[in-house]
Write a protein that holds these residues in place. Structure first.
Motif, short mmCIF file in Angstrom:
data_model
loop_
_atom_site.label_atom_id
_atom_site.label_comp_id
_atom_site.label_asym_id
_atom_site.label_seq_id
_atom_site.Cartn_x
_atom_site.Cartn_y
_atom_site.Cartn_z
N SER A 67 -24.01 -59.51 -16.61
CA SER A 67 -22.55 -59.45 -16.72
C SER A 67 -22.02 -60.88 -16.70
CB SER A 67 -21.95 -58.62 -15.58
OG SER A 67 -22.34 -59.16 -14.32
N VAL A 68 -20.75 -61.06 -17.08
CA VAL A 68 -20.15 -62.39 -17.14
C VAL A 68 -19.56 -62.75 -15.79
CG1 VAL A 68 -18.39 -63.81 -18.28
CG2 VAL A 68 -19.63 -62.09 -19.59
N ARG A 69 -19.83 -63.97 -15.37
CA ARG A 69 -19.26 -64.51 -14.13
C ARG A 69 -17.92 -65.18 -14.45
NH1 ARG A 69 -23.54 -65.35 -10.20
NH2 ARG A 69 -22.09 -66.69 -9.12
N ALA A 70 -17.14 -65.44 -13.43
CA ALA A 70 -15.84 -66.10 -13.61
C ALA A 70 -15.98 -67.48 -14.25
CB ALA A 70 -15.13 -66.21 -12.26
N ASP A 71 -17.10 -68.17 -14.00
CA ASP A 71 -17.30 -69.52 -14.55
C ASP A 71 -17.83 -69.51 -15.99
OD1 ASP A 71 -19.95 -68.79 -14.23
OD2 ASP A 71 -20.42 -70.36 -12.77
N GLY A 72 -17.99 -68.31 -16.57
CA GLY A 72 -18.48 -68.21 -17.94
C GLY A 72 -19.98 -68.04 -18.05
N ASN A 73 -20.70 -68.33 -16.99
CA ASN A 73 -22.14 -68.09 -16.98
C ASN A 73 -22.39 -66.60 -16.79
OD1 ASN A 73 -23.09 -70.75 -17.36
ND2 ASN A 73 -22.72 -71.21 -15.20
N LEU A 74 -23.64 -66.20 -16.73
CA LEU A 74 -23.97 -64.80 -16.58
C LEU A 74 -24.49 -64.50 -15.18
CD1 LEU A 74 -25.89 -64.17 -19.92
CD2 LEU A 74 -23.48 -63.82 -19.42
N LYS A 75 -24.11 -63.36 -14.67
CA LYS A 75 -24.68 -62.84 -13.44
C LYS A 75 -25.89 -62.00 -13.85
CE LYS A 75 -23.77 -59.55 -9.70
NZ LYS A 75 -22.75 -58.66 -9.12
N VAL A 76 -27.00 -62.19 -13.18
CA VAL A 76 -28.22 -61.43 -13.43
C VAL A 76 -28.54 -60.67 -12.16
CG1 VAL A 76 -30.64 -61.55 -14.09
CG2 VAL A 76 -29.04 -63.28 -14.94
N LEU A 77 -28.59 -59.37 -12.24
CA LEU A 77 -28.94 -58.56 -11.08
C LEU A 77 -30.22 -57.80 -11.41
CD1 LEU A 77 -28.23 -57.66 -8.22
CD2 LEU A 77 -26.91 -55.79 -9.23
N ASN A 78 -31.33 -58.27 -10.85
CA ASN A 78 -32.63 -57.64 -11.06
C ASN A 78 -32.90 -56.68 -9.92
OD1 ASN A 78 -33.05 -59.17 -13.33
ND2 ASN A 78 -34.46 -60.59 -12.37
N SER A 79 -33.51 -55.54 -10.25
CA SER A 79 -33.89 -54.60 -9.20
C SER A 79 -35.20 -53.92 -9.58
CB SER A 79 -32.80 -53.54 -8.99
OG SER A 79 -32.63 -52.77 -10.16
N CYS A 80 -35.89 -53.44 -8.55
CA CYS A 80 -37.14 -52.71 -8.77
C CYS A 80 -37.46 -51.91 -7.51
CB CYS A 80 -38.29 -53.66 -9.07
SG CYS A 80 -38.79 -54.71 -7.69
N LYS A 81 -38.37 -50.97 -7.68
CA LYS A 81 -38.83 -50.16 -6.55
C LYS A 81 -40.17 -50.70 -6.09
CE LYS A 81 -37.09 -45.99 -6.34
NZ LYS A 81 -36.80 -44.59 -6.56
N GLY A 82 -40.32 -50.84 -4.76
CA GLY A 82 -41.56 -51.34 -4.17
C GLY A 82 -42.44 -50.20 -3.68
N ALA A 83 -43.55 -50.57 -3.06
CA ALA A 83 -44.53 -49.59 -2.57
C ALA A 83 -43.93 -48.65 -1.53
CB ALA A 83 -45.74 -50.32 -1.98
N ASP A 84 -42.95 -49.13 -0.77
CA ASP A 84 -42.32 -48.30 0.27
C ASP A 84 -41.27 -47.34 -0.31
OD1 ASP A 84 -40.33 -50.09 -0.43
OD2 ASP A 84 -40.10 -50.95 1.58
N GLY A 85 -41.05 -47.41 -1.63
CA GLY A 85 -40.07 -46.53 -2.27
C GLY A 85 -38.66 -47.08 -2.24
#
Length: 185
Positions: A67-85
């Motif tokens: 998504s776009v940040r206020a400063d014009g750069n991009l926000k990157v939100l990475n997510s994943c599921k681990g061994a504990d669920g």
């Protein structure tokens, strides 16, 4: 006599593999011609990746939301599921390098106050992207990293195989790719 043939054959294999490796290293990674960042925004599911140390705890459902940040750069939100669920997340910032439509970006997951250090930024080059912005391949200039991303959690096998052929043409060792399990939606 077998020892001589074995030594000659081993030497030949070594020279051949060195020559092939050096050709791959001498062939620059090609990016796509231009990137329309607004079309690239949104959710991308990881279909496959080269194994790397910073995702070692991610076992499934890996995705990135841009998504776009206020400063014009991009926000990157990475997510994943681990061994504990449990789902873990990492938030970063991406910035384009060069022109407004440059397919070369840099990404940082280190704290903002370290952003002035060049070593906290990693290359994020879009090297393959379909015209509908539904399938992408991302790497770096050294071919150390490779991600195959899709707008959907599952990818048609034929489409995947065609992308692998294009990546092989760019000297990527697609045998190193690990498929990422994704829950069907």
């Amino acid at each position: 006599m077998n020892l001589i043939y074995s030594s000659v054959f081993s030497t030949f294999l070594f020279l051949f593999s060195t020559s092939v490796f050096s050709q791959a290293a001498d062939t620059p990674v090609k990016t796509i011609s231009s990137l329309d960042v607004p079309r690239y925004l949104g959710t991308w599911y990881e279909i496959a990746k080269f194994p790397n140390w910073f995702q070692r705890k991610c076992l499934s459902n890996t995705q990135a939301v841009y998504s776009v940040r206020a400063d014009g750069n991009l926000k990157v939100l990475n997510s994943c599921k681990g061994a504990d669920g449990e789902t873990s997340q990492a938030e970063g910032t991406a910035r384009q390098i060069g022109a407004k439509d440059s397919p070369k970006l840099e990404v940082r997951f280190a704290p903002a106050w370290l952003g002035f250090l060049p070593m906290v930024w990693g290359d994020y080059w879009v090297i393959d992207l379909d015209s509908q912005y539904q399938l992408a391949a991302v790497s770096d200039p050294r071919r150390e990293y490779l991600w195959i991303l899709s707008r959907t959690p599952q990818l048609d096998q034929k489409v995947y195989e065609e992308l692998l052929q294009r990546l092989q043409a760019q000297q990527f060792n697609v045998q190193k790719l690990e498929l990422t399990p994704q829950a069907s939606k």
